[in-house]
Scaffold this motif. Structure first.
Motif, mmCIF file in Angstrom:
data_model
loop_
_atom_site.group_PDB
_atom_site.id
_atom_site.type_symbol
_atom_site.label_atom_id
_atom_site.label_comp_id
_atom_site.label_asym_id
_atom_site.label_seq_id
_atom_site.Cartn_x
_atom_site.Cartn_y
_atom_site.Cartn_z
ATOM 1 N N HIS A 157 0.846 -1.189 0.000
ATOM 2 C CA HIS A 157 0.000 0.000 0.000
ATOM 3 C C HIS A 157 0.889 1.249 0.000
ATOM 4 O O HIS A 157 1.875 1.325 0.755
ATOM 5 C CB HIS A 157 -0.917 0.005 1.229
ATOM 6 C CG HIS A 157 -2.040 0.983 1.114
ATOM 7 N ND1 HIS A 157 -1.888 2.331 1.381
ATOM 8 C CD2 HIS A 157 -3.348 0.813 0.759
ATOM 9 C CE1 HIS A 157 -3.038 2.948 1.216
ATOM 10 N NE2 HIS A 157 -3.938 2.056 0.829
ATOM 11 N N PRO A 158 0.569 2.244 -0.818
ATOM 12 C CA PRO A 158 1.431 3.433 -0.927
ATOM 13 C C PRO A 158 1.697 4.124 0.411
ATOM 14 O O PRO A 158 2.828 4.583 0.663
ATOM 15 C CB PRO A 158 0.636 4.350 -1.870
ATOM 16 C CG PRO A 158 -0.190 3.411 -2.689
ATOM 17 C CD PRO A 158 -0.541 2.282 -1.772
ATOM 18 N N ILE A 159 0.687 4.189 1.265
ATOM 19 C CA ILE A 159 0.877 4.855 2.558
ATOM 20 C C ILE A 159 1.895 4.097 3.406
ATOM 21 O O ILE A 159 2.803 4.701 4.011
ATOM 22 C CB ILE A 159 -0.465 4.970 3.309
ATOM 23 C CG1 ILE A 159 -1.404 5.924 2.558
ATOM 24 C CG2 ILE A 159 -0.253 5.445 4.740
ATOM 25 C CD1 ILE A 159 -2.769 6.050 3.198
ATOM 26 N N ASN A 160 1.752 2.762 3.452
ATOM 27 C CA ASN A 160 2.670 1.962 4.253
ATOM 28 C C ASN A 160 4.082 1.996 3.698
ATOM 29 O O ASN A 160 5.067 2.071 4.453
ATOM 30 C CB ASN A 160 2.170 0.519 4.339
ATOM 31 C CG ASN A 160 0.866 0.409 5.098
ATOM 32 O OD1 ASN A 160 0.416 1.374 5.702
ATOM 33 N ND2 ASN A 160 0.263 -0.757 5.082
ATOM 34 N N ALA A 163 5.431 4.372 1.903
ATOM 35 C CA ALA A 163 5.989 5.704 2.138
ATOM 36 C C ALA A 163 6.466 5.840 3.580
ATOM 37 O O ALA A 163 7.574 6.348 3.839
ATOM 38 C CB ALA A 163 4.943 6.770 1.812
ATOM 39 N N ALA A 164 5.647 5.381 4.521
ATOM 40 C CA ALA A 164 6.024 5.466 5.935
ATOM 41 C C ALA A 164 7.269 4.626 6.221
ATOM 42 O O ALA A 164 8.161 5.053 6.974
ATOM 43 C CB ALA A 164 4.860 5.006 6.807
ATOM 44 N N ILE A 175 -9.568 1.656 4.802
ATOM 45 C CA ILE A 175 -8.658 2.246 3.814
ATOM 46 C C ILE A 175 -7.938 1.184 2.992
ATOM 47 O O ILE A 175 -7.493 1.433 1.870
ATOM 48 C CB ILE A 175 -7.634 3.161 4.526
ATOM 49 C CG1 ILE A 175 -6.868 3.987 3.495
ATOM 50 C CG2 ILE A 175 -6.686 2.349 5.389
ATOM 51 C CD1 ILE A 175 -5.944 5.009 4.122
ATOM 52 N N TYR A 176 -7.842 -0.034 3.532
ATOM 53 C CA TYR A 176 -7.137 -1.114 2.842
ATOM 54 C C TYR A 176 -8.068 -2.088 2.112
ATOM 55 O O TYR A 176 -7.590 -3.058 1.534
ATOM 56 C CB TYR A 176 -6.304 -1.913 3.846
ATOM 57 C CG TYR A 176 -5.253 -1.113 4.557
ATOM 58 C CD1 TYR A 176 -4.134 -0.635 3.880
ATOM 59 C CD2 TYR A 176 -5.368 -0.822 5.909
ATOM 60 C CE1 TYR A 176 -3.163 0.109 4.533
ATOM 61 C CE2 TYR A 176 -4.397 -0.087 6.576
ATOM 62 C CZ TYR A 176 -3.302 0.385 5.880
ATOM 63 O OH TYR A 176 -2.344 1.116 6.525
#
Length: 248
Positions: free
Chosen positions: A55-58, A60-61, A210-211
């Protein structure tokens, strides 16, 4: 000299296993069908794990944390070993967290048993002796499925409680054949229509919303497929256009 006529060569297709769709009656077929449904629930863990990892958010973090660690730990070339081991440990911790977050799918798979099936109909597809597809067909109103003595059965909606095909046979029309058989049986039982049960086998989500976009899209495609088959093959009073189609 022999006068016997030569035997005709056996067609290659004659050697292929038969593809059959039917209601499972034997204990062996029912066990294999239920196991396939349970496997489909367990496989959602793999899907959810990939979603969490990529996932892009994960991502990126994760890379932001690594960048901060590198910035703080790097002093000279001797510190590269410490940085590498720290990143390795961080990666392992991330993967362990993913496994923990998706573990509930295994518990949900274990709940697919005889009690869960109840008196509902289990339809299977067999390729030779192998069960490659399964569908559980129930009734939205269990009392409507019972025909009283001296009376007529109340009409109701049939519900699909599970629908799955073994991974290597997907995309070959096996799943659509299962839906067609379910629609046929529902029509023979006098159903008003057929739809997926809200709480079907693969409906549970263990991750935050969100996932869940990919799984929700896949479920929406399955619902549209069932609607299409019901409209084209079904013998129902109601159609999708009916204002009460989605009611149970």
């Amino acid at each position: 000299m022999s006068t016997e006529a030569p035997q005709a060569a056996q067609a290659p297709s004659d050697e292929l296993p038969q593809l059959t769709t039917f209601t499972a009656e034997t204990e062996e077929d029912r066990i294999d069908g239920l196991r396939l449904v349970a496997d489909s629930v367990a496989q959602q863990r793999q899907v959810a794990s990939k979603i969490l990892i990529f996932h892009p958010i994960n991502l990126a973090a994760f890379f932001v944390v690594i960048a901060i660690l590198v910035q703080r730990l790097y002093a000279d070339t001797d510190s590269l070993y410490t940085i590498a081991t720290t990143i390795g440990g961080l990666t392992m911790a991330f993967l362990v967290a993913v496994r923990w977050a998706t573990a509930r799918y295994l518990t949900l798979a274990e709940d697919i048993n005889w009690e869960w099936l109840g008196e509902d109909r289990l339809i299977v597809v067999k390729w030779g002796e192998e069960v490659i597809g399964a569908l559980v067909l129930g009734w939205a109103d269990s009392d409507a499925a019972k025909k009283p003595r001296g009376g007529r059965r109340r009409r109701g909606k049939a519900v699909v409680r599970a629908w799955t095909v073994r991974l290597k046979y997907r995309g070959k029309g096996v799943g659509e054949g299962l839906l067609e058989e379910a629609v046929k049986i529902a029509g023979e039982r006098g159903a008003d229509g057929i739809l997926f049960e809200r709480d079907h086998a693969n409906s549970q989500r263990v991750l935050p919303s969100i996932y869940n976009g990919f799984m929700n899209e896949r479920e929406a495609k399955a619902e549209k497929k069932l609607e299409k088959v019901a409209d084209e093959k079904g013998n129902f009073r109601q159609r999708r256009s009916s204002p009460t189609w989605g009611s149970r």
